[in-house]
Design an enzyme around this catalytic site. Structure first.
Site, PDB file in Angstrom:
ATOM      1  N   ASP A  18       0.876  -1.176   0.000  1.00  0.00           N
ATOM      2  CA  ASP A  18       0.000   0.000   0.000  1.00  0.00           C
ATOM      3  C   ASP A  18       0.913   1.226   0.000  1.00  0.00           C
ATOM      4  OD1 ASP A  18      -1.774   2.128   0.820  1.00  0.00           O
ATOM      5  OD2 ASP A  18      -3.127   0.611   1.621  1.00  0.00           O
ATOM      6  N   ILE A  19       0.682   2.170  -0.909  1.00  0.00           N
ATOM      7  CA  ILE A  19       1.552   3.353  -0.968  1.00  0.00           C
ATOM      8  C   ILE A  19       1.252   4.356   0.150  1.00  0.00           C
ATOM      9  CG2 ILE A  19       2.050   3.112  -3.420  1.00  0.00           C
ATOM     10  CD1 ILE A  19       0.085   5.492  -3.891  1.00  0.00           C
ATOM     11  N   GLY A  30     -16.881   0.586   4.082  1.00  0.00           N
ATOM     12  CA  GLY A  30     -15.586   1.254   4.104  1.00  0.00           C
ATOM     13  C   GLY A  30     -14.740   1.044   2.865  1.00  0.00           C
ATOM     14  N   GLN A  31     -15.263   0.338   1.861  1.00  0.00           N
ATOM     15  CA  GLN A  31     -14.489   0.085   0.649  1.00  0.00           C
ATOM     16  C   GLN A  31     -14.335   1.356  -0.176  1.00  0.00           C
ATOM     17  OE1 GLN A  31     -16.175  -2.945  -1.912  1.00  0.00           O
ATOM     18  NE2 GLN A  31     -14.252  -3.239  -3.010  1.00  0.00           N
ATOM     19  N   HIS A  40      -9.889  -6.753  -2.160  1.00  0.00           N
ATOM     20  CA  HIS A  40      -8.526  -6.778  -1.650  1.00  0.00           C
ATOM     21  C   HIS A  40      -8.544  -6.977  -0.144  1.00  0.00           C
ATOM     22  CE1 HIS A  40      -9.788  -2.544  -1.670  1.00  0.00           C
ATOM     23  NE2 HIS A  40      -8.918  -2.327  -0.692  1.00  0.00           N
TER      24      HIS A  40
END
Length: 140
Positions: A34-35, A96-97, A103
């Site tokens: 995750d960036i 919350g997506q 993922h």
């Protein structure tokens, strides 16, 4: 439930249209950093098959994603000196997506250290590159 959008961010990563810090890939799943990690080593694991979320994913694809997430969790605990791991999966906006391709978040955790807020701080590319290389090597 809305239909799967093949132009979502993760679909573009799967097709190689956008870059990622890949740590694992096989014929059914892709895992990358995750960036905007909530903790060092925060990885996203997704199926290669189009699936909006847990509500429409094929059971075999979901099972494979969880197997990959478990493998990454085990390696991450050792690699990042973590005391535990948090797995998260969000389905639909109300759940919350934000990116509508299934993922699972794999987040190494240290005792007494809170997670950063979601999507709050973009990690330096050199840090992500180093973490991805270490994870990829440890995962074989």
């Amino acid at each position: 439930m809305p239909a799967y959008d093949p132009n979502n961010l993760f679909a573009k990563i799967l097709r190689g249209e956008l870059p990622s810090y890949k740590v694992f890939e096989d014929d059914k799943a892709l895992a990358f950093l995750d960036i905007m990690p909530r903790a060092p080593g925060h990885v996203l694991v997704l199926p290669k098959a189009p699936a909006r979320n847990i509500l429409d994913v094929a059971p075999d694809d979901l099972a494979h994603v969880i197997k990959v997430a478990q493998r990454i969790a085990k390696v991450s605990v050792d690699l990042f000196g973590a005391d535990g791991v948090t797995l998260q999966q969000f389905s639909e906006s109300a759940g919350g997506q934000v990116v509508f391709h299934l993922h699972v978040h794999v987040i190494p955790r240290k005792e007494g250290i809170a997670l950063k807020p979601p999507a709050s701080v973009k990690e330096a590319p050199e840090v992500l590159k180093e973490q991805a290389a270490k994870l990829a090597a440890a995962l074989g």
